[in-house]
Scaffold this motif. Sequence first.
Motif, PDB file in Angstrom:
ATOM      1  N   TYR A  73      41.866  28.407   4.777  1.00 51.96           N
ATOM      2  CA  TYR A  73      40.868  29.430   4.327  1.00 51.96           C
ATOM      3  C   TYR A  73      40.461  29.148   2.881  1.00 51.96           C
ATOM      4  O   TYR A  73      39.386  29.390   2.648  1.00 51.96           O
ATOM      5  CB  TYR A  73      41.841  30.736   4.398  1.00 51.96           C
ATOM      6  CG  TYR A  73      40.977  32.077   3.809  1.00 51.96           C
ATOM      7  CD1 TYR A  73      40.111  32.346   4.722  1.00 51.96           C
ATOM      8  CD2 TYR A  73      41.376  32.362   2.613  1.00 51.96           C
ATOM      9  CE1 TYR A  73      39.383  33.701   4.164  1.00 51.96           C
ATOM     10  CE2 TYR A  73      40.476  33.673   2.203  1.00 51.96           C
ATOM     11  CZ  TYR A  73      39.613  34.075   2.877  1.00 51.96           C
ATOM     12  OH  TYR A  73      38.917  35.359   2.741  1.00 51.96           O
ATOM     13  N   GLY A  74      41.284  28.508   2.024  1.00 43.74           N
ATOM     14  CA  GLY A  74      40.839  28.334   0.744  1.00 43.74           C
ATOM     15  C   GLY A  74      39.605  27.384   0.622  1.00 43.74           C
ATOM     16  O   GLY A  74      38.761  27.401  -0.001  1.00 43.74           O
ATOM     17  N   HIS A  75      39.956  26.198   1.643  1.00 36.84           N
ATOM     18  CA  HIS A  75      38.840  25.235   1.699  1.00 36.84           C
ATOM     19  C   HIS A  75      37.504  25.888   2.246  1.00 36.84           C
ATOM     20  O   HIS A  75      36.663  25.411   1.763  1.00 36.84           O
ATOM     21  CB  HIS A  75      39.382  24.053   2.580  1.00 36.84           C
ATOM     22  CG  HIS A  75      38.517  23.058   2.850  1.00 36.84           C
ATOM     23  ND1 HIS A  75      37.986  22.278   1.621  1.00 36.84           N
ATOM     24  CD2 HIS A  75      38.172  22.331   3.836  1.00 36.84           C
ATOM     25  CE1 HIS A  75      37.191  21.491   2.490  1.00 36.84           C
ATOM     26  NE2 HIS A  75      37.200  21.258   3.708  1.00 36.84           N
ATOM     27  N   GLU A 107      49.289  38.425   0.457  1.00 37.10           N
ATOM     28  CA  GLU A 107      48.196  37.743   0.005  1.00 37.10           C
ATOM     29  C   GLU A 107      47.000  37.847   1.057  1.00 37.10           C
ATOM     30  O   GLU A 107      45.845  38.071   0.354  1.00 37.10           O
ATOM     31  CB  GLU A 107      48.542  36.204  -0.159  1.00 37.10           C
ATOM     32  CG  GLU A 107      49.505  35.754  -1.235  1.00 37.10           C
ATOM     33  CD  GLU A 107      49.784  34.299  -1.326  1.00 37.10           C
ATOM     34  OE1 GLU A 107      49.807  33.834  -2.427  1.00 37.10           O
ATOM     35  OE2 GLU A 107      49.918  34.046  -0.075  1.00 37.10           O
ATOM     36  N   LYS A 167      44.210  25.633   9.878  1.00 42.45           N
ATOM     37  CA  LYS A 167      45.254  24.813   9.601  1.00 42.45           C
ATOM     38  C   LYS A 167      45.867  25.629   7.836  1.00 42.45           C
ATOM     39  O   LYS A 167      45.049  26.024   7.326  1.00 42.45           O
ATOM     40  CB  LYS A 167      45.143  23.292   9.193  1.00 42.45           C
ATOM     41  CG  LYS A 167      43.940  22.969   8.055  1.00 42.45           C
ATOM     42  CD  LYS A 167      43.834  21.388   8.250  1.00 42.45           C
ATOM     43  CE  LYS A 167      42.694  21.304   7.221  1.00 42.45           C
ATOM     44  NZ  LYS A 167      42.083  19.650   7.476  1.00 42.45           N
ATOM     45  N   PRO A 168      47.095  25.272   7.549  1.00 47.10           N
ATOM     46  CA  PRO A 168      47.607  25.716   6.172  1.00 47.10           C
ATOM     47  C   PRO A 168      46.753  25.423   5.183  1.00 47.10           C
ATOM     48  O   PRO A 168      46.252  24.232   4.994  1.00 47.10           O
ATOM     49  CB  PRO A 168      48.946  25.168   6.241  1.00 47.10           C
ATOM     50  CG  PRO A 168      49.284  24.867   7.552  1.00 47.10           C
ATOM     51  CD  PRO A 168      48.198  24.505   8.288  1.00 47.10           C
ATOM     52  N   GLY A 169      46.096  26.190   4.251  1.00 50.43           N
ATOM     53  CA  GLY A 169      45.081  25.996   3.343  1.00 50.43           C
ATOM     54  C   GLY A 169      43.913  25.954   3.734  1.00 50.43           C
ATOM     55  O   GLY A 169      42.946  25.679   2.836  1.00 50.43           O
ATOM     56  N   SER A 174      49.663  29.302   5.208  1.00 49.58           N
ATOM     57  CA  SER A 174      50.124  29.054   3.951  1.00 49.58           C
ATOM     58  C   SER A 174      50.218  30.555   3.074  1.00 49.58           C
ATOM     59  O   SER A 174      50.574  30.322   1.986  1.00 49.58           O
ATOM     60  CB  SER A 174      49.444  27.937   3.256  1.00 49.58           C
ATOM     61  OG  SER A 174      47.951  28.227   2.982  1.00 49.58           O
ATOM     62  N   LEU A 175      49.537  31.281   3.652  1.00 45.86           N
ATOM     63  CA  LEU A 175      49.292  32.425   2.710  1.00 45.86           C
ATOM     64  C   LEU A 175      50.402  33.594   3.432  1.00 45.86           C
ATOM     65  O   LEU A 175      50.598  33.860   4.607  1.00 45.86           O
ATOM     66  CB  LEU A 175      47.936  33.186   2.932  1.00 45.86           C
ATOM     67  CG  LEU A 175      46.778  32.315   2.578  1.00 45.86           C
ATOM     68  CD1 LEU A 175      45.388  32.780   2.771  1.00 45.86           C
ATOM     69  CD2 LEU A 175      46.655  32.119   0.759  1.00 45.86           C
ATOM     70  N   LYS A 187      35.813  27.788  -0.373  1.00 41.84           N
ATOM     71  CA  LYS A 187      35.171  26.722  -1.447  1.00 41.84           C
ATOM     72  C   LYS A 187      33.825  26.319  -0.927  1.00 41.84           C
ATOM     73  O   LYS A 187      32.592  26.283  -1.694  1.00 41.84           O
ATOM     74  CB  LYS A 187      35.941  25.666  -1.752  1.00 41.84           C
ATOM     75  CG  LYS A 187      35.601  24.801  -2.814  1.00 41.84           C
ATOM     76  CD  LYS A 187      36.415  23.436  -3.015  1.00 41.84           C
ATOM     77  CE  LYS A 187      35.909  22.396  -3.842  1.00 41.84           C
ATOM     78  NZ  LYS A 187      36.687  21.433  -4.182  1.00 41.84           N
ATOM     79  N   ASP A 214      45.595  30.987   8.563  1.00 42.65           N
ATOM     80  CA  ASP A 214      46.274  30.236   7.435  1.00 42.65           C
ATOM     81  C   ASP A 214      47.743  30.732   7.152  1.00 42.65           C
ATOM     82  O   ASP A 214      47.939  31.643   6.660  1.00 42.65           O
ATOM     83  CB  ASP A 214      45.433  30.448   6.038  1.00 42.65           C
ATOM     84  CG  ASP A 214      45.721  29.506   5.076  1.00 42.65           C
ATOM     85  OD1 ASP A 214      46.610  29.032   5.279  1.00 42.65           O
ATOM     86  OD2 ASP A 214      44.962  29.133   4.226  1.00 42.65           O
TER      87      ASP A 214
END
Length: 536
Positions: A375-377, A428, A371-373, A423-424, A380, A421
């Motif tokens: 990959y960052g999650h 990016e 889902k969007p975001g 959102s990227l 982390k 993702d």
Amino acid sequence: MEKFPPLCFSLGSTVQSHTKGIWIWCVPHPKKPKHTLVLLDTEGLGDVEKGDNKNDIWIFSLAVLLSSTFVFNSMGTINQQAMDQLHFVTELAHRIKSTSDPACDEIENSSEFVSFFPDFVWTVRDFTLELEADGNSITSDEYLEIALKPKKGKPEEVKMFNLPRQCIRQFFPRKKCFIFDRPTHRKKLAQLEKLHDNELDPEFVGQVESFCSYIFNNSNVKTLQGGITVNGPRLENLVLTYVEAITSGDMPCMENAVLALAQIENSAAVKRALTYYEETMIKKVQFPTETLQDLLDIHATCEKEAIEIFIKYSFKDVDQRFQKELASQLEAKRDAFCDQNVNESAQRCRALIKDIFGPLEEEVKKGTFSKPGGYGHFLKENKELKQKYYQQPRKGIQAEVTLQEYLKSKEDVNDAILQADQSLSTKEKDIEVERLKSQAAQAAAKHLEEMQKKNEEMMKQQEKSHQEHIRQMTEKMEAERKQLIAEQEKALTLKLQEQKRLLKEGFESETQQLQHQIKNLENKLNHTKTRGCIIC
């Protein structure tokens, strides 16, 4: 009264020979704790029932080779008849070889007998004379010296008289004599075994006590060339080696016997050292070790102690053949422990990774990060889990390698989450891909650096191991060289004393053969003193 332990050998009380061949009896030493007294009883020399004496010389030779104290028993007095019975001593130079060198002549061969021949004790039973010479009282030892004194005259006329006396004087390092009165009345001799001390002649009882005391207190441990002490297994192997040589028609060779013994002992010493190394490593090493050096430090200690064990139990390791074999096998066992260390570390790390990263993999399968975001999650959580992995103790030397292998195996999953993702931006995502490539390249470079470091540690340890082998073997060889020098100096001293005695007695011509032996011993001594140790 100190006596030999009872029931060792039965006594013959008839004219028929009682002992056949050589009988051996082993008993605890009455005076030296942790020592065994080995008694050898030989059949009588010159037994009329045998018809010839072809076996007598071999029995005589074996008794000399195996004993540290040789007791020759005769009756009445030390006269020419008794000396004729001992004529076998003149055959020793024809029947025993000190060295396997074919260039060694008979005189050169016999010159070394005094280095390792036993002490000679002559016991005279039923002695009836007074211990006097020229109107003066003499000791039994002085009586023996007088009896062994050569006769002057033309060589061809006195040769048979002088030869056995010269051999006894020159071959045996220490000589002693005991005389014994008749133990009891002739009619009671047949029951001698059953008689108590109070039923024996008091003079005889005292003489036996003196004899036993001397044997118990002065008989040395049997040693071979190089100061090698003879224990039970070595005695067995010596007997087998000598008898095999005799039955095959060859002459027993003391040098070959020592080398044959060394083959057996050194092979056993290698096994003993390897067993110690392996058992001690298993006790000391807790797999997996944090670093390779931790394992190598334990290895170095155990290897040093294993080499010490080998050095202690080995001897005459010609060309360091057995120590080289030990070094090779120690290296192989070290490598096996290193492999085990790697495997156990990898197994533990894989188990930790499965336990720590397992929940993350389940979330990936459920689409938690699709889902969007996401990959960052995902990054982390991945970072937190890696930190948790690093905090776990006793992962061993494969900790980073195993983690990187795992992360590499998940690159497709990582890329799929990244690309999904929304959102990227494309830029990016490209930047992240390049970052991941750079990170992987850095990990690979670090891994290569670690491999080089381990190789350097192994090479340093290998050199350290080589130097330890050289150090201990050099010390061993130097000790053996000093022992050989001491033996050669002892032999030379005894020969010089005999030469001085002959010159004093006026036997100048008889010293010529002795001078040849002395010169030979001096040359060998000088060679031993000047030679160095060469170890590769």
